[in-house]
Structure formats: C-alpha cells, structure tokens
Design an enzyme around this catalytic site. Structure first.
Site, mmCIF file in Angstrom:
data_model
loop_
_atom_site.group_PDB
_atom_site.id
_atom_site.type_symbol
_atom_site.label_atom_id
_atom_site.label_comp_id
_atom_site.label_asym_id
_atom_site.label_seq_id
_atom_site.Cartn_x
_atom_site.Cartn_y
_atom_site.Cartn_z
ATOM 1 N N SER A 12 3.224 10.427 1.990
ATOM 2 C CA SER A 12 2.574 11.551 1.025
ATOM 3 C C SER A 12 1.203 11.743 1.421
ATOM 4 O O SER A 12 0.999 12.774 1.291
ATOM 5 C CB SER A 12 2.486 10.909 -0.274
ATOM 6 O OG SER A 12 1.427 9.828 -0.579
ATOM 7 N N MET A 89 2.749 0.878 8.354
ATOM 8 C CA MET A 89 2.557 -0.771 8.042
ATOM 9 C C MET A 89 2.708 -1.652 9.158
ATOM 10 O O MET A 89 3.460 -2.622 8.949
ATOM 11 C CB MET A 89 3.939 -0.748 7.255
ATOM 12 C CG MET A 89 3.561 -0.190 5.792
ATOM 13 S SD MET A 89 2.118 -0.046 5.191
ATOM 14 C CE MET A 89 2.044 -1.489 4.056
ATOM 15 N N ASN A 106 -7.705 5.487 9.699
ATOM 16 C CA ASN A 106 -6.564 4.873 8.707
ATOM 17 C C ASN A 106 -7.164 4.905 7.201
ATOM 18 O O ASN A 106 -8.250 5.268 7.028
ATOM 19 C CB ASN A 106 -6.638 3.383 8.941
ATOM 20 C CG ASN A 106 -5.474 2.559 7.867
ATOM 21 O OD1 ASN A 106 -4.202 3.219 7.587
ATOM 22 N ND2 ASN A 106 -5.671 1.671 7.479
ATOM 23 N N HIS A 108 -6.912 3.219 3.592
ATOM 24 C CA HIS A 108 -6.582 2.115 3.182
ATOM 25 C C HIS A 108 -6.835 1.925 1.415
ATOM 26 O O HIS A 108 -7.821 2.499 1.027
ATOM 27 C CB HIS A 108 -7.310 0.775 3.552
ATOM 28 C CG HIS A 108 -7.094 -0.667 3.108
ATOM 29 N ND1 HIS A 108 -6.042 -1.255 3.306
ATOM 30 C CD2 HIS A 108 -7.948 -1.217 2.099
ATOM 31 C CE1 HIS A 108 -5.967 -2.480 2.723
ATOM 32 N NE2 HIS A 108 -7.139 -2.339 1.822
ATOM 33 N N ASP A 144 -8.171 -3.727 8.782
ATOM 34 C CA ASP A 144 -9.092 -3.044 7.638
ATOM 35 C C ASP A 144 -10.479 -3.350 7.570
ATOM 36 O O ASP A 144 -11.036 -3.334 6.649
ATOM 37 C CB ASP A 144 -8.448 -3.400 6.462
ATOM 38 C CG ASP A 144 -6.818 -2.910 6.144
ATOM 39 O OD1 ASP A 144 -6.063 -3.996 5.740
ATOM 40 O OD2 ASP A 144 -6.572 -2.019 6.817
ATOM 41 N N GLU A 173 -6.516 9.539 -3.041
ATOM 42 C CA GLU A 173 -6.381 9.422 -1.413
ATOM 43 C C GLU A 173 -6.030 10.897 -0.666
ATOM 44 O O GLU A 173 -6.359 11.317 0.325
ATOM 45 C CB GLU A 173 -5.178 8.571 -1.095
ATOM 46 C CG GLU A 173 -5.524 7.116 -1.307
ATOM 47 C CD GLU A 173 -4.186 6.196 -1.084
ATOM 48 O OE1 GLU A 173 -3.499 6.607 -0.110
ATOM 49 O OE2 GLU A 173 -3.712 5.336 -1.638
HETATM 50 C C1 GRF Z 1 -0.740 4.409 0.165
HETATM 51 O O1 GRF Z 1 -1.264 3.560 -0.939
HETATM 52 C C2 GRF Z 1 -1.965 4.474 1.239
HETATM 53 O O2 GRF Z 1 -3.294 3.983 1.066
HETATM 54 C C3 GRF Z 1 -1.248 3.069 2.034
HETATM 55 O O3 GRF Z 1 0.161 3.477 1.962
HETATM 56 C C4 GRF Z 1 0.408 3.785 0.837
HETATM 57 C C5 GRF Z 1 1.431 4.975 0.995
HETATM 58 O O4 GRF Z 1 1.029 5.902 1.722
HETATM 59 N N1 GRF Z 1 -1.836 3.127 3.530
HETATM 60 P P1 GRF Z 1 2.133 7.123 1.843
HETATM 61 O O5 GRF Z 1 2.515 7.720 0.521
HETATM 62 O O6 GRF Z 1 3.292 6.900 2.800
HETATM 63 O O7 GRF Z 1 0.961 8.087 2.456
#
Ligand code: GRF
Length: 202
Positions: A12, A89, A106, A108, A144, A173
C-alpha cells in the site's frame, strides 16, 4: 530521480509512492518494484501500472549472501538513485546497506526510537502511549535506527486494539512517505556523517 521500491506484501505504501510519482512536477519516478515474495500482491498492482517488477524468492537462493547478490545485480542493471523499503520484511546485511547507505530509506510504523522491530502497535498500546505514529528514516546497519527524515503522529484512542491503531497509522504513512521521498529526491535532505542533514541546518 529513479526509485526502486522493495515490498514483501500488499504494497500500500508503494502504491501511494507510485501515485505521487505520477504528478509531473514530482522529482522521482519508480523504475522498479522488487520483492522477496513472488506472491506479494503489490507486484501485481505495480505491473498493472506498467512498472517493472522483479521477485527474488528467498528459497531460490543457497544463502542470504546469494539472495542479496541477485538483488544487487538487478540494482546494478536498473541503476536507481534511491531505494525505498516499503513493507519489506527482510533485514538487509551490512554489506548491502554499506553499498547503498544514504540512498536507501524505510518507513517504520512507530515513532522511532520508540518500538523498533515488530508488533509496534500492540507494544505502544501496552505501554500506555497516548500518541503513536510512523517514521521515515535512512537505513543503516542496525535495525530501525537510522537518521530520521520525517515522522507523523496519531492519537491512541481508548479501546484501540492493534488493528485499529495500525489502520489509523497506515493513513498517515501514506501521506508521510511521499512527502519524505519528495524531500529526498529534490535534494532537500541527505545523509552526512551518519546524520540526516536538511538545507538551512547550521
Ligand atoms: C506498514 O505498517 C509499514 O509501516 C510497514 O509495513 C506495513 C505494511 O506496509 N513497513 P504496506 O501496506 O505493504 O506498504
């Protein structure tokens, strides 16, 4: 500026960066979306927008080193100016980060230095925080803990569970990351001697 975005899931944040890059005046374009998970739905969404996508399934490589070498080789071909980790991840090795330090950021989902690592929303609630939020930072070897580029704050409301707080934070975010990328791509923040430097800093 040329941007490669690394994702592991829904992407997202990557999609919001892609939206921002579509504005003609925005100083960046996404030239590739890369994932360690071939099934990441963000890859399909990026491809639907005509963005080049690459996946590097961890199990296809003998070692972390081989996995990262494959990604570094792809980056040498694509030649982005910056890398944006967005829901990526995996912990990148020191070698990888040293090759890109100052050019890799990044997002976080906590107000660093509070709550590095995982389960940040649950930990904020358990700690009794009245505010929470997210941080965009330069990536350094430690997890982080790189210099902060920007942060956004939301209230923690009575009765919040981790999901409610995560949803509220994800909304900010999606505003913070494009704003941080614009600042980076425009040269209005950079990393120097391990610090984030902004024009006008003494
Ligand atoms: C989000 O909470 C972001 O802060 C963390 O991963 C989660 C999912 O992010 N890094 P996304 O929807 O895959 O961008």
């Amino acid at each position: 500026k040329r941007i490669a975005v690394f994702i592991s899931g829904s992407g997202s944040n990557m999609l919001k960066l892609a939206d921002a890059c579509e504005a003609p005046a925005f100083p960046a374009e996404i030239v590739a979306v890369m994932s360690d998970k071939p099934e990441a739905t963000g890859l399909t969404k990026a491809a639907a927008r005509g963005i080049k996508t690459l996946s590097f399934p961890r199990k296809a490589y003998e070692s972390k080193q081989d996995h990262e070498a494959a990604m570094l080789d792809a980056l040498a071909e694509i030649q982005p100016d910056f890398i944006c980790l967005a829901g990526f991840m995996r912990l990148l090795s020191g070698d990888f980060i040293r090759a890109w330090e100052g050019r890799i950021i990044n997002i976080h989902p906590s107000l660093l230095p509070l709550f590095p690592g995982l389960n940040t929303h649950q930990r904020a609630i358990i700690a009794g925080m009245k505010v929470a939020g997210c941080t965009v930072h330069f990536v350094t070897e430690g997890m982080d803990e790189g210099p902060v580029i920007g942060q956004a704050v939301v209230p923690v409301l009575p009765g919040d569970d981790a999901d409610a707080l995560a949803t509220r934070i994800l909304t900010v975010e999606h505003q913070l990351y494009p704003a941080a990328l614009e600042r980076l791509a425009a040269g209005n923040v950079w990393m120097e001697n391990g610090k984030a430097v902004f024009p006008g800093d003494a």
